[in-house]
Design an enzyme around this catalytic site. Structure first.
Site, PDB file in Angstrom:
ATOM      1  N   PRO A 299     -44.002 -56.841  76.470  1.00 47.51           N
ATOM      2  CA  PRO A 299     -43.663 -55.458  76.812  1.00 47.51           C
ATOM      3  C   PRO A 299     -43.754 -54.549  75.584  1.00 47.51           C
ATOM      4  O   PRO A 299     -43.490 -54.976  74.457  1.00 47.51           O
ATOM      5  CB  PRO A 299     -42.222 -55.566  77.314  1.00 47.51           C
ATOM      6  CG  PRO A 299     -42.043 -56.985  77.704  1.00 47.51           C
ATOM      7  CD  PRO A 299     -42.914 -57.773  76.780  1.00 47.51           C
ATOM      8  N   GLU A 300     -44.136 -53.299  75.808  1.00 44.28           N
ATOM      9  CA  GLU A 300     -44.220 -52.328  74.723  1.00 44.28           C
ATOM     10  C   GLU A 300     -43.027 -51.384  74.795  1.00 44.28           C
ATOM     11  O   GLU A 300     -42.155 -51.517  75.655  1.00 44.28           O
ATOM     12  CB  GLU A 300     -45.573 -51.618  74.796  1.00 44.28           C
ATOM     13  CG  GLU A 300     -46.710 -52.639  74.720  1.00 44.28           C
ATOM     14  CD  GLU A 300     -48.107 -52.049  74.708  1.00 44.28           C
ATOM     15  OE1 GLU A 300     -48.263 -50.859  74.344  1.00 44.28           O
ATOM     16  OE2 GLU A 300     -49.052 -52.779  75.052  1.00 44.28           O
TER      17      GLU A 300
ATOM     18  N   LYS B 200     -39.447 -53.031  69.787  1.00 47.09           N
ATOM     19  CA  LYS B 200     -39.304 -54.050  70.822  1.00 47.09           C
ATOM     20  C   LYS B 200     -38.002 -54.831  70.694  1.00 47.09           C
ATOM     21  O   LYS B 200     -37.814 -55.851  71.356  1.00 47.09           O
ATOM     22  CB  LYS B 200     -40.515 -54.970  70.780  1.00 47.09           C
ATOM     23  CG  LYS B 200     -41.816 -54.206  71.014  1.00 47.09           C
ATOM     24  CD  LYS B 200     -43.046 -55.061  70.868  1.00 47.09           C
ATOM     25  CE  LYS B 200     -44.304 -54.200  70.983  1.00 47.09           C
ATOM     26  NZ  LYS B 200     -45.534 -55.004  70.855  1.00 47.09           N
TER      27      LYS B 200
ATOM     28  N   GLN C 188     -39.308 -61.115  72.085  1.00 43.96           N
ATOM     29  CA  GLN C 188     -40.541 -61.803  71.719  1.00 43.96           C
ATOM     30  C   GLN C 188     -41.401 -61.992  72.968  1.00 43.96           C
ATOM     31  O   GLN C 188     -41.559 -61.086  73.768  1.00 43.96           O
ATOM     32  CB  GLN C 188     -40.210 -63.103  70.984  1.00 43.96           C
ATOM     33  CG  GLN C 188     -39.421 -62.834  69.694  1.00 43.96           C
ATOM     34  CD  GLN C 188     -38.926 -64.086  69.021  1.00 43.96           C
ATOM     35  OE1 GLN C 188     -38.291 -64.939  69.632  1.00 43.96           O
ATOM     36  NE2 GLN C 188     -39.210 -64.209  67.737  1.00 43.96           N
TER      37      GLN C 188
ATOM     38  N   ARG D  40     -37.845 -53.160  58.318  1.00 43.83           N
ATOM     39  CA  ARG D  40     -39.306 -53.184  58.270  1.00 43.83           C
ATOM     40  C   ARG D  40     -39.953 -52.228  59.268  1.00 43.83           C
ATOM     41  O   ARG D  40     -41.032 -51.685  59.008  1.00 43.83           O
ATOM     42  CB  ARG D  40     -39.780 -54.619  58.536  1.00 43.83           C
ATOM     43  CG  ARG D  40     -41.260 -54.851  58.341  1.00 43.83           C
ATOM     44  CD  ARG D  40     -41.593 -56.336  58.356  1.00 43.83           C
ATOM     45  NE  ARG D  40     -41.347 -56.953  59.669  1.00 43.83           N
ATOM     46  CZ  ARG D  40     -40.385 -57.816  59.926  1.00 43.83           C
ATOM     47  NH1 ARG D  40     -39.546 -58.168  58.961  1.00 43.83           N
ATOM     48  NH2 ARG D  40     -40.232 -58.342  61.131  1.00 43.83           N
TER      49      ARG D  40
ATOM     50  N   ASN E 231     -50.618 -52.995  72.651  1.00 45.63           N
ATOM     51  CA  ASN E 231     -52.047 -52.969  72.927  1.00 45.63           C
ATOM     52  C   ASN E 231     -52.457 -51.931  73.964  1.00 45.63           C
ATOM     53  O   ASN E 231     -53.441 -51.214  73.778  1.00 45.63           O
ATOM     54  CB  ASN E 231     -52.535 -54.350  73.354  1.00 45.63           C
ATOM     55  CG  ASN E 231     -54.040 -54.453  73.274  1.00 45.63           C
ATOM     56  OD1 ASN E 231     -54.644 -53.974  72.325  1.00 45.63           O
ATOM     57  ND2 ASN E 231     -54.655 -55.054  74.271  1.00 45.63           N
TER      58      ASN E 231
ATOM     59  N   ARG F 187     -56.927 -58.770  69.618  1.00 43.93           N
ATOM     60  CA  ARG F 187     -56.408 -58.336  70.919  1.00 43.93           C
ATOM     61  C   ARG F 187     -57.536 -57.694  71.724  1.00 43.93           C
ATOM     62  O   ARG F 187     -58.431 -57.067  71.155  1.00 43.93           O
ATOM     63  CB  ARG F 187     -55.272 -57.318  70.731  1.00 43.93           C
ATOM     64  CG  ARG F 187     -54.096 -57.810  69.904  1.00 43.93           C
ATOM     65  CD  ARG F 187     -53.300 -58.898  70.603  1.00 43.93           C
ATOM     66  NE  ARG F 187     -52.725 -58.432  71.850  1.00 43.93           N
ATOM     67  CZ  ARG F 187     -51.592 -57.716  71.929  1.00 43.93           C
ATOM     68  NH1 ARG F 187     -50.934 -57.377  70.815  1.00 43.93           N
ATOM     69  NH2 ARG F 187     -51.113 -57.362  73.104  1.00 43.93           N
TER      70      ARG F 187
END
Length: 263
Positions: free
Chosen positions: A2-3, A53, A70, A125, A169, A253
């Site tokens: 999932p985005e 995410k 994840q 990060r 993606n 991808r």
């Protein structure tokens, strides 16, 4: 995976179920989290925040549950007392008098204090979240032109959570189609007009997807309702120019694009 828009909608669903309600029972599968069960029982979930995410479930006693789904993790909402029929492995259960939220299959789960939130490796990060309403196109443009990112090809940059959190993606290919750019472009080579278009698309497309995807009229277009213009549409005609959409692989991808109008 999932985005950002899907993660944010999941967080909204969880919040609607238990936010502001007393937790009557708390259960964790992992031994290191067991001591927090008693600390959280009787507390409330005050909000559920997304960082790309990852989900941050904030409690009224100042603790925060960090979880990253994840590939396989999934949250579920059930009526309290209901027994779910699933083969997934339960990791977290947060129960209130009427609703219970369950986290299955995830392994990246931690409990953090307010101080630990500021030093957590993943949270340090990741870049700004594309669904953060405070983030502006001007700030996105500045990141594109920063020494860290200006020489990166968009094929990889738009998948890098350090650039902007929440992209993935399908958003990558839709943003580049909207901007009439290819994955091989770099920010340092764009004109001012191209930079402005891309900076807006990097926010507009994820936010439109969050607001409307899953409840859209397939005949609508960007600016009204969200639907895929190139993603999973290889072999079909591009609605902008009539060219044929192609599929290739970029940054490991699947990548969809129209070679006629994406130059």
């Amino acid at each position: 995976m999932p985005e950002g828009p899907e993660i944010r909608r999941a967080a909204d669903h969880l919040e609607a179920a238990i936010k502001g309600k007393l937790l009557t029972d708390v259960w964790f599968a992992f031994a290191q989290l067991k001591p927090y069960e008693s600390q959280l029982t009787g507390q409330m979930v005050t909000r559920i925040e997304t960082r790309g995410k990852a989900l941050l479930t904030h409690f009224s006693n100042g603790l925060t549950l960090y979880s990253h789904n994840q590939l396989y993790g999934v949250w579920r909402v059930i009526d309290t007392g209901e027994i779910p029929h699933t083969t997934r492995i339960l990791r977290v259960r947060l129960q209130t008098a009427d609703k219970t939220i369950l986290l299955y299959s995830a392994s990246d789960i931690e409990m953090l204090t307010a101080e630990q939130l500021t030093t957590h490796p993943f949270l340090q990060r990741v870049g700004p979240d594309v669904l953060d309403a405070r983030l502006t196109p001007e700030e996105v443009k500045a990141r594109l032109l920063s020494p860290r990112f200006r020489n990166r090809q968009f094929s990889g940059l738009l998948l890098d959570q350090a650039f902007l959190a929440g992209l993935g993606n399908y958003l990558r290919v839709e943003i580049l189609w909207q901007s009439e750019l290819t994955g091989q472009h770099k920010a340092k080579d764009l004109s001012e007009a191209q930079l402005n278009t891309l900076s807006h698309a990097l926010l507009d497309i994820p936010r439109l997807s969050y607001a409307t995807r899953g409840q859209t009229d397939e005949n609508k277009h960007h600016g009204a309702q969200f639907r895929f213009k190139v993603f999973h549409r290889d072999g079909e005609a591009c609605e902008r120019c009539g060219g044929i959409i192609e599929k290739t692989t970029l940054s490991s991808r699947p990548f969809y694009w129209c070679p006629h109008c994406q130059k």
